[in-house]
Design an enzyme around this catalytic site. Structure first.
Site, PDB file in Angstrom:
ATOM      1  N   GLU A  27       6.118  -6.846   1.703  1.00 38.00           N
ATOM      2  CA  GLU A  27       5.496  -6.374   0.463  1.00 38.00           C
ATOM      3  C   GLU A  27       5.018  -7.540  -0.400  1.00 38.00           C
ATOM      4  OE1 GLU A  27       4.515  -3.480  -0.373  1.00 38.00           O
ATOM      5  OE2 GLU A  27       5.357  -2.456   1.353  1.00 38.00           O
ATOM      6  N   TYR A  47       5.547  -1.249  -8.389  1.00 36.76           N
ATOM      7  CA  TYR A  47       5.100  -0.810  -7.068  1.00 36.76           C
ATOM      8  C   TYR A  47       6.021  -1.360  -5.963  1.00 36.76           C
ATOM      9  CZ  TYR A  47       3.187  -1.204  -2.548  1.00 36.76           C
ATOM     10  OH  TYR A  47       3.114  -1.184  -1.191  1.00 36.76           O
ATOM     11  N   ASP A  59       0.252   1.956  -5.496  1.00 34.64           N
ATOM     12  CA  ASP A  59      -0.584   0.748  -5.465  1.00 34.64           C
ATOM     13  C   ASP A  59      -2.045   1.164  -5.706  1.00 34.64           C
ATOM     14  OD1 ASP A  59      -1.324   1.970  -3.118  1.00 34.64           O
ATOM     15  OD2 ASP A  59      -1.078   0.201  -1.850  1.00 34.64           O
TER      16      ASP A  59
END
Ligand code: SF4
Length: 341
Positions: A32, A115, A133
């Site tokens: 991520e 997020y 996102d």
């Protein structure tokens, strides 16, 4: 139901990506952070390099920051690399290697926003929290024809409420993955594939002629322009380089000394510099900055320079973490040298 159709589409069309085959929060967190502001194709080799070199959070925590930034080189947004390292150290040394297992714990970590915390919490711990996102914002605003600027708290809250109503309690990870993939592959910014979209009949924007208008923002991001004049001193094959300490751009990376254009002739004269050559301007775009860069190259007879920095052989310089423009400068020089030979 809309979400079930999107999940069915996802199960048939999803890309095979290594971080989708794990529930290990360390690997999910790594992916991520690497994928923030980065396309999957660009991020994938970095994910592979990082997981190979640092298979556990302890390996990453025990590495030096320069080594981590060197591995990060080319991905841009170097604050992500520094935060990645700082968070790895915190998890390894303060939390005995265990990541927090909830959104509220994850969002407190350095470099992790709403997020990313939601993505890790749902993928690794199956917490029912929507990961929103840019892809998800686009899908939701188009599906519900939200004709409002998406950079306001009120619209973001509206998108969050809709997402909470859609997310699955049993498989929140699958819902989040599906929505993001749907936005990345099918409901894309410029050419959404509406003709094969499984939720075309439910999409409130589809009948609108100008559906590409959605989503939009209220304000444009201001791009700052800046000019850098680099002095590339060479002495018997070595280069004089400095580490950036300011917090403006490329913090802790290595580049060359800079000078104002008016100072350069006097400085070069005082250093008795020979064979001076200034490159044509190079344009380099960062997220909110447009840089114009000049490289003035010269050779010095003497190693002593009244500037902060140190001399590095090309082999030593190769191992330093550097911004992409400096990496490109060295490869261009190597190419020119090889061509001449
Ligand atoms: Fe996106 Fe088009 Fe599908 Fe609507 S119909 S969700 S705009 S791909």
């Amino acid at each position: 139901m809309i979400q079930n159709k999107i999940i069915s589409w996802y199960l048939k069309n999803k890309r095979t990506l290594p971080w989708r085959n794990t529930q290990n929060p360390y690997f999910i967190w790594l992916s991520e952070i690497i994928l923030q502001q980065t396309r999957v194709a660009q991020g994938l080799p970095y994910y592979e390099k990082f997981t190979e070199k640092y298979p556990t959070v302890f390996d990453l925590a025990n590495a030096g920051e320069e080594e981590v930034l060197r591995l990060w080189q080319g991905l841009g947004y170097y604050s992500r690399g520094r935060n990645l390292h700082a968070t790895a150290r915190y998890i390894a040394y303060e939390c005995a290697g265990r990541f927090p297992d909830s959104f509220s714990g994850l969002v407190r970590l350095k470099g992790i926003g709403n997020y990313t915390a939601a993505a890790i919490a749902s993928f690794a711990f199956r917490e029912k929290v929507p990961a929103i996102d840019g892809n998800v914002v686009r899908v939701i605003t188009r599906l519900y024809n939200i004709d409002k600027p998406v950079d306001t708290p009120a619209t973001l809250q509206e998108i969050g409420q809709i997402s909470l109503g859609l997310i699955s309690t049993v498989e929140p990870d699958l819902y989040n993955q599906a929505m993001m993939e749907f936005g990345a592959i099918l409901c894309t910014p410029k050419n959404p594939k509406c003709d094969i979209c499984p939720v075309q009949t439910e999409c409130l924007s589809f009948p609108q002629k100008d559906l590409l208008r959605i989503p939009y923002k209220s304000k444009k991001t201001r791009v700052l322009e800046r000019t850098l004049h680099y002095l590339v001193f060479k002495h018997r094959g070595s280069f004089f380089m400095k580490q950036r300490t300011g917090s403006d751009i490329w913090q802790n990376l290595f580049d060359f000394p800079e000078a104002e254009p008016g100072e350069i002739p006097g400085l070069l004269q005082s250093l008795n510099a020979g064979s001076v050559h200034t490159s044509p301007p190079i344009t380099h775009i960062l997220s909110h900055r447009k840089l114009t860069i000049f490289f003035t190259r010269c050779t010095l007879q003497d190693k002593s320079i009244p500037l902060q920095g140190a001399w590095f052989t090309p082999e030593e310089a190769e191992k330093l973490p550097k911004p992409k423009v400096i990496v490109d400068f060295f490869s261009q020089m190597a190419r020119t040298y090889t061509d001449k030979k």
